[in-house]
Design a protein around this motif. Sequence first.
Motif, PDB file in Angstrom:
ATOM      1  N   ALA A  48       0.829  -1.096   0.012  1.00 34.98           N
ATOM      2  CA  ALA A  48       0.054   0.010  -0.107  1.00 34.98           C
ATOM      3  C   ALA A  48       0.840   1.332  -0.008  1.00 34.98           C
ATOM      4  O   ALA A  48       0.294   2.222  -0.197  1.00 34.98           O
ATOM      5  N   ALA A  49       2.136   1.136   0.305  1.00 37.05           N
ATOM      6  CA  ALA A  49       3.074   2.221   0.271  1.00 37.05           C
ATOM      7  C   ALA A  49       3.880   2.365  -1.037  1.00 37.05           C
ATOM      8  O   ALA A  49       4.741   3.141  -1.155  1.00 37.05           O
ATOM      9  N   GLY A  50       3.620   1.449  -2.012  1.00 35.23           N
ATOM     10  CA  GLY A  50       4.358   1.298  -3.338  1.00 35.23           C
ATOM     11  C   GLY A  50       5.626   0.570  -3.268  1.00 35.23           C
ATOM     12  O   GLY A  50       6.204   0.569  -4.128  1.00 35.23           O
ATOM     13  N   ILE A  51       5.789  -0.145  -2.153  1.00 35.31           N
ATOM     14  CA  ILE A  51       6.966  -1.312  -2.294  1.00 35.31           C
ATOM     15  C   ILE A  51       6.539  -2.492  -3.007  1.00 35.31           C
ATOM     16  O   ILE A  51       5.460  -2.866  -3.061  1.00 35.31           O
ATOM     17  N   GLU A  52       7.456  -2.830  -3.841  1.00 39.66           N
ATOM     18  CA  GLU A  52       7.343  -3.721  -4.971  1.00 39.66           C
ATOM     19  C   GLU A  52       8.383  -5.083  -4.569  1.00 39.66           C
ATOM     20  O   GLU A  52       8.043  -6.029  -5.200  1.00 39.66           O
ATOM     21  N   GLN A  53       9.368  -4.997  -3.896  1.00 37.89           N
ATOM     22  CA  GLN A  53      10.400  -5.856  -3.831  1.00 37.89           C
ATOM     23  C   GLN A  53      10.670  -6.274  -2.284  1.00 37.89           C
ATOM     24  O   GLN A  53      10.520  -5.418  -1.353  1.00 37.89           O
ATOM     25  N   PHE A  54      10.507  -7.438  -2.025  1.00 36.73           N
ATOM     26  CA  PHE A  54      10.592  -8.013  -0.761  1.00 36.73           C
ATOM     27  C   PHE A  54      11.678  -8.911  -0.302  1.00 36.73           C
ATOM     28  O   PHE A  54      12.063  -9.923  -1.072  1.00 36.73           O
ATOM     29  N   CYS A  55      12.529  -8.944   0.849  1.00 45.07           N
ATOM     30  CA  CYS A  55      13.435  -9.663   1.066  1.00 45.07           C
ATOM     31  C   CYS A  55      13.015 -10.200   2.629  1.00 45.07           C
ATOM     32  O   CYS A  55      12.983  -9.488   3.484  1.00 45.07           O
ATOM     33  N   PHE A  56      12.735 -11.691   2.587  1.00 48.34           N
ATOM     34  CA  PHE A  56      12.573 -12.382   4.121  1.00 48.34           C
ATOM     35  C   PHE A  56      13.820 -12.715   4.491  1.00 48.34           C
ATOM     36  O   PHE A  56      14.489 -13.524   3.847  1.00 48.34           O
ATOM     37  N   VAL A  57      14.156 -12.219   5.734  1.00 47.21           N
ATOM     38  CA  VAL A  57      15.394 -12.798   6.550  1.00 47.21           C
ATOM     39  C   VAL A  57      14.851 -13.952   7.445  1.00 47.21           C
ATOM     40  O   VAL A  57      14.125 -13.603   8.303  1.00 47.21           O
TER      41      VAL A  57
END
Length: 289
Positions: A48-57
């Motif tokens: 919802a904030a425009g974030i497109e890429q995610f990294c799960f640690v």
Amino acid sequence: MPKPLRKAVLPVAGLGTRFLPATKQMPKEMLPVVDKPLIQYAVEEARAAGIEQFCFVTGRGKTMLVDQFDIPYELERTLAERNKTKELELLRAQALPPGAIVSTRQQVPLGLGHAIWCARNFVQDDPFAILLPDDLMLCDTSCMKQLADAYEATGGNVVAIEEVPKEHVSRYGVIAPGATRGNLVEVTGLVEKPPIEKAPSNLTVIGRYVLMPEVMAHLSKMEKGAGGEIQLTDSMAKLIGSQPFHGVRYEGRRFDCGSKEGYLEAQVAFALSRDDMAPAMRAILNKYA
């Protein structure tokens, strides 16, 4: 103009020992609130904030977290065959595009700062968000969107902050506040879990951040802080003075789903916030009033 905020890191390697035996096999971030796991609330807030890429640690036994965002071909086919259109549309609306999620391992539990450092190759030279799924947010405007807007306005580091009773400051990272403009508070200092008598304020940092990539250089020194762990707060503090740094008094409510009490309260609050669930939840609560 600051660089666009498109990346988020989610540190999800914890063991969830406070929820044993429920978390013996299932990651705590998969615990559902009403009908969605905690990890999905965090990802949706970031999107919802425009974030497109995610990294799960992640850590061992945490592959379920990535699987949650994979395409369940067999399930989708079964839903289609049974004309479960509503359920099928729900699944597809929550899908992420190919390549949107990567994961990396934190093999040893050396602290939040170490977990974030493990994502350094993902972050590279870009600003990035951090979301701790244990902090579940109920906001009209996504909490991360509030921080993203503040980042665009200031061009620097931003953290979500809230006031806590003074006797609780030793549980959090605490800011030393400077000038205040609306809900934006200049951060002139940061200290992790200070004794009550040494706390610079009762404004504490919660699990939402937008940080500049320069924090990785400080984390790479592996300096141990409170509790003998590599603290993110200590490295953030070293950015103050060289980069803009602000806290945002976010609008909304936070539920600490790392505790059983906070998790139970979140179930009630989120059910009451939904038109389809509120009447049933009120009826249940009235039975035990």
